[in-house]
Design a protein around this motif. Structure first.
Motif, PDB file in Angstrom:
ATOM      1  N   ASN A  67       0.814  -1.100   0.099  1.00 25.15           N
ATOM      2  CA  ASN A  67       0.064   0.431   0.150  1.00 25.15           C
ATOM      3  C   ASN A  67       0.636   1.501   0.351  1.00 25.15           C
ATOM      4  O   ASN A  67       0.529   2.127   0.359  1.00 25.15           O
ATOM      5  N   LYS A  68       1.624   1.460  -0.982  1.00 30.50           N
ATOM      6  CA  LYS A  68       2.803   2.088  -0.714  1.00 30.50           C
ATOM      7  C   LYS A  68       2.673   2.766  -2.569  1.00 30.50           C
ATOM      8  O   LYS A  68       3.585   3.133  -3.312  1.00 30.50           O
ATOM      9  N   VAL A  69       1.211   3.324  -2.636  1.00 30.25           N
ATOM     10  CA  VAL A  69       0.733   3.949  -3.906  1.00 30.25           C
ATOM     11  C   VAL A  69       0.091   5.254  -3.593  1.00 30.25           C
ATOM     12  O   VAL A  69      -0.606   5.038  -2.712  1.00 30.25           O
ATOM     13  N   THR A  70       0.233   5.702  -4.939  1.00 32.41           N
ATOM     14  CA  THR A  70      -0.549   6.953  -4.814  1.00 32.41           C
ATOM     15  C   THR A  70      -2.257   6.622  -6.105  1.00 32.41           C
ATOM     16  O   THR A  70      -1.761   5.809  -6.187  1.00 32.41           O
ATOM     17  N   THR A  71      -3.007   7.753  -5.994  1.00 32.42           N
ATOM     18  CA  THR A  71      -4.122   7.500  -6.948  1.00 32.42           C
ATOM     19  C   THR A  71      -3.927   7.497  -8.639  1.00 32.42           C
ATOM     20  O   THR A  71      -4.745   8.072  -8.816  1.00 32.42           O
ATOM     21  N   SER A  72      -2.205   7.833  -8.422  1.00 26.57           N
ATOM     22  CA  SER A  72      -1.987   8.442  -9.555  1.00 26.57           C
ATOM     23  C   SER A  72      -1.575   7.460 -10.699  1.00 26.57           C
ATOM     24  O   SER A  72      -0.675   6.489  -9.919  1.00 26.57           O
ATOM     25  N   GLY A  73      -1.705   7.342 -12.013  1.00 20.79           N
ATOM     26  CA  GLY A  73      -1.051   6.473 -12.889  1.00 20.79           C
ATOM     27  C   GLY A  73      -1.199   7.201 -14.500  1.00 20.79           C
ATOM     28  O   GLY A  73      -1.029   8.200 -14.454  1.00 20.79           O
ATOM     29  N   ILE A  74      -0.430   6.014 -15.012  1.00 21.30           N
ATOM     30  CA  ILE A  74      -0.030   6.877 -16.488  1.00 21.30           C
ATOM     31  C   ILE A  74      -1.277   5.488 -16.738  1.00 21.30           C
ATOM     32  O   ILE A  74      -0.837   4.173 -17.128  1.00 21.30           O
ATOM     33  N   ILE A  75      -2.274   6.188 -18.041  1.00 21.48           N
ATOM     34  CA  ILE A  75      -3.481   5.136 -18.193  1.00 21.48           C
ATOM     35  C   ILE A  75      -3.732   5.519 -19.247  1.00 21.48           C
ATOM     36  O   ILE A  75      -3.797   6.399 -19.765  1.00 21.48           O
ATOM     37  N   ALA A  76      -4.466   4.381 -19.776  1.00 20.09           N
ATOM     38  CA  ALA A  76      -5.367   4.317 -21.713  1.00 20.09           C
ATOM     39  C   ALA A  76      -6.264   3.595 -21.479  1.00 20.09           C
ATOM     40  O   ALA A  76      -6.093   1.945 -21.332  1.00 20.09           O
ATOM     41  N   LYS A  77      -7.422   3.999 -21.951  1.00 22.85           N
ATOM     42  CA  LYS A  77      -8.475   3.136 -22.257  1.00 22.85           C
ATOM     43  C   LYS A  77      -8.621   3.231 -23.245  1.00 22.85           C
ATOM     44  O   LYS A  77      -9.499   3.632 -23.898  1.00 22.85           O
ATOM     45  N   GLY A  78      -7.984   1.975 -24.171  1.00 22.50           N
ATOM     46  CA  GLY A  78      -7.996   1.912 -25.534  1.00 22.50           C
ATOM     47  C   GLY A  78      -7.025   2.073 -25.902  1.00 22.50           C
ATOM     48  O   GLY A  78      -6.343   2.118 -25.557  1.00 22.50           O
ATOM     49  N   SER A  79      -6.639   2.996 -26.958  1.00 23.76           N
ATOM     50  CA  SER A  79      -5.634   2.856 -28.188  1.00 23.76           C
ATOM     51  C   SER A  79      -4.759   3.902 -27.336  1.00 23.76           C
ATOM     52  O   SER A  79      -5.190   5.515 -26.526  1.00 23.76           O
ATOM     53  N   VAL A  80      -3.747   4.046 -27.024  1.00 26.21           N
ATOM     54  CA  VAL A  80      -2.190   4.735 -26.288  1.00 26.21           C
ATOM     55  C   VAL A  80      -1.586   5.394 -27.215  1.00 26.21           C
ATOM     56  O   VAL A  80      -1.251   6.411 -26.615  1.00 26.21           O
ATOM     57  N   TRP A  81      -1.326   4.817 -28.257  1.00 25.55           N
ATOM     58  CA  TRP A  81      -0.252   5.060 -29.193  1.00 25.55           C
ATOM     59  C   TRP A  81       1.005   5.154 -28.923  1.00 25.55           C
ATOM     60  O   TRP A  81       1.405   5.092 -29.814  1.00 25.55           O
ATOM     61  N   SER A  82       2.189   5.064 -28.013  1.00 26.20           N
ATOM     62  CA  SER A  82       3.042   5.298 -27.888  1.00 26.20           C
ATOM     63  C   SER A  82       3.912   3.763 -26.888  1.00 26.20           C
ATOM     64  O   SER A  82       5.087   3.743 -26.799  1.00 26.20           O
ATOM     65  N   VAL A  83       2.483   2.688 -26.752  1.00 22.69           N
ATOM     66  CA  VAL A  83       3.269   1.618 -26.729  1.00 22.69           C
ATOM     67  C   VAL A  83       2.204   0.614 -27.814  1.00 22.69           C
ATOM     68  O   VAL A  83       1.608   0.404 -28.202  1.00 22.69           O
ATOM     69  N   ILE A  84       3.341   0.636 -28.313  1.00 21.38           N
ATOM     70  CA  ILE A  84       3.323  -0.292 -30.160  1.00 21.38           C
ATOM     71  C   ILE A  84       3.962  -1.650 -30.192  1.00 21.38           C
ATOM     72  O   ILE A  84       5.249  -1.691 -29.477  1.00 21.38           O
ATOM     73  N   VAL A  85       3.993  -3.302 -31.107  1.00 21.76           N
ATOM     74  CA  VAL A  85       4.312  -3.524 -31.626  1.00 21.76           C
ATOM     75  C   VAL A  85       4.229  -3.694 -33.371  1.00 21.76           C
ATOM     76  O   VAL A  85       3.306  -3.336 -33.788  1.00 21.76           O
ATOM     77  N   MET A  86       5.604  -3.477 -33.661  1.00 25.82           N
ATOM     78  CA  MET A  86       5.917  -3.304 -35.111  1.00 25.82           C
ATOM     79  C   MET A  86       5.943  -4.636 -35.576  1.00 25.82           C
ATOM     80  O   MET A  86       7.032  -5.910 -35.054  1.00 25.82           O
ATOM     81  N   PRO A  87       5.566  -4.862 -37.289  1.00 30.67           N
ATOM     82  CA  PRO A  87       5.925  -6.352 -37.492  1.00 30.67           C
ATOM     83  C   PRO A  87       7.265  -6.497 -37.905  1.00 30.67           C
ATOM     84  O   PRO A  87       7.593  -6.637 -39.272  1.00 30.67           O
ATOM     85  N   THR A  88       8.322  -6.549 -36.945  1.00 32.65           N
ATOM     86  CA  THR A  88       8.947  -7.111 -37.175  1.00 32.65           C
ATOM     87  C   THR A  88       9.833  -8.040 -36.496  1.00 32.65           C
ATOM     88  O   THR A  88       9.062  -8.970 -35.974  1.00 32.65           O
ATOM     89  N   SER A  89      11.384  -8.790 -36.250  1.00 31.08           N
ATOM     90  CA  SER A  89      11.284  -9.848 -35.872  1.00 31.08           C
ATOM     91  C   SER A  89      11.134  -9.442 -34.172  1.00 31.08           C
ATOM     92  O   SER A  89      11.474  -8.227 -33.394  1.00 31.08           O
ATOM     93  N   GLN A  90      11.699 -10.276 -33.646  1.00 33.64           N
ATOM     94  CA  GLN A  90      10.298 -11.003 -32.337  1.00 33.64           C
ATOM     95  C   GLN A  90      11.649  -9.651 -30.841  1.00 33.64           C
ATOM     96  O   GLN A  90      12.866 -10.291 -31.388  1.00 33.64           O
TER      97      GLN A  90
END
Length: 227
Positions: A67-90
């Motif tokens: 319980n050493k947390v606050t009620t703030s975070g970095i959150i997306a509900k759906g598309s986020v744009w900046s966390v992606i997977v590109m179709p290249t080698s793993q």
């Protein structure tokens, strides 16, 4: 007090907020000198080189148990744009343990890319899968990419989080222009991107975190630790 901050556009509103928040000059000086990518801050936090910060959700697991947390975070509900997977080698992104784990949870194949580099790639029309969108399609819950956690000075940081959540922050033009010059991303696109991010953690966000942690357990994905 030692606060470390993720040096990405997704925390631009917090950057503006903290400039006017009543803290000591030493606090703000430390913050400006301890800005980095999420995986680096995870290590600093786990080894207690910083007292608090927006920590990758996967590294904030123990903080949530204590319980050493606050009620703030970095959150997306759906598309986020900046966390992606590109179709290249793993390939994993060395900058984010949470995004690498999320890629495995979602059974995606390709190269993980996060942050401002991912946003620029998307702006330039690069082919990709948006992991925030894919998570929401599967779980119908927001995804918390990072959480404001602390090791010490809990009352101070919880109060800071409360004020940040309550404040409607508008980014001044000159700061927006600085961000645009630094990232090579147009100002209008940055503002559109920030509409996909929010910061207040409520019941649905906590449930989303629980589902993510459960998936880590099922798939035997290790969380960052000191040892």
């Amino acid at each position: 007090m030692r606060f470390g901050k993720i040096d990405y556009l997704n925390l631009a509103p917090f950057d503006v907020f903290i400039k006017s928040y009543p803290t000591t000059s030493s606090f703000k000086k430390f913050l400006q000198s301890h800005k980095s990518y999420p995986a680096r801050l995870n290590k600093d936090f786990l080894f207690k080189r910083i007292d608090a910060g927006f920590i990758s959700s996967i590294a904030g697991y123990q903080s949530s148990l204590k319980n050493k947390v606050t009620t703030s975070g970095i959150i997306a509900k759906g598309s986020v744009w900046s966390v992606i997977v590109m179709p290249t080698s793993q390939s994993e992104d060395y900058q984010s343990a949470t995004s690498n784990a999320l890629c495995k949870v979602l059974d995606l194949k390709g190269e993980v890319l996060i942050g401002d580099r991912a946003l620029l790639y998307r702006y330039n029309g690069g082919e990709h899968i948006d992991m925030g969108e894919r998570w929401y399609q599967k779980k119908h819950l927001p995804f918390v990419f990072g959480r404001f956690c602390y090791n010490t000075h809990g009352d101070f940081y919880k109060n800071l989080s409360k004020h940040f959540n309550q404040k409607k922050t508008k980014i001044p033009y000159y700061i927006l222009n600085e961000y645009s010059q630094k990232t090579s991303i147009p100002k209008k696109y940055i503002l559109e991107y920030l509409k996909h991010i929010y910061y207040k953690i409520g019941p649905k966000e906590r449930l989303g975190l629980k589902r993510f942690y459960r998936e880590l357990l099922f798939k035997k994905i290790k969380k960052p630790s000191r040892f």
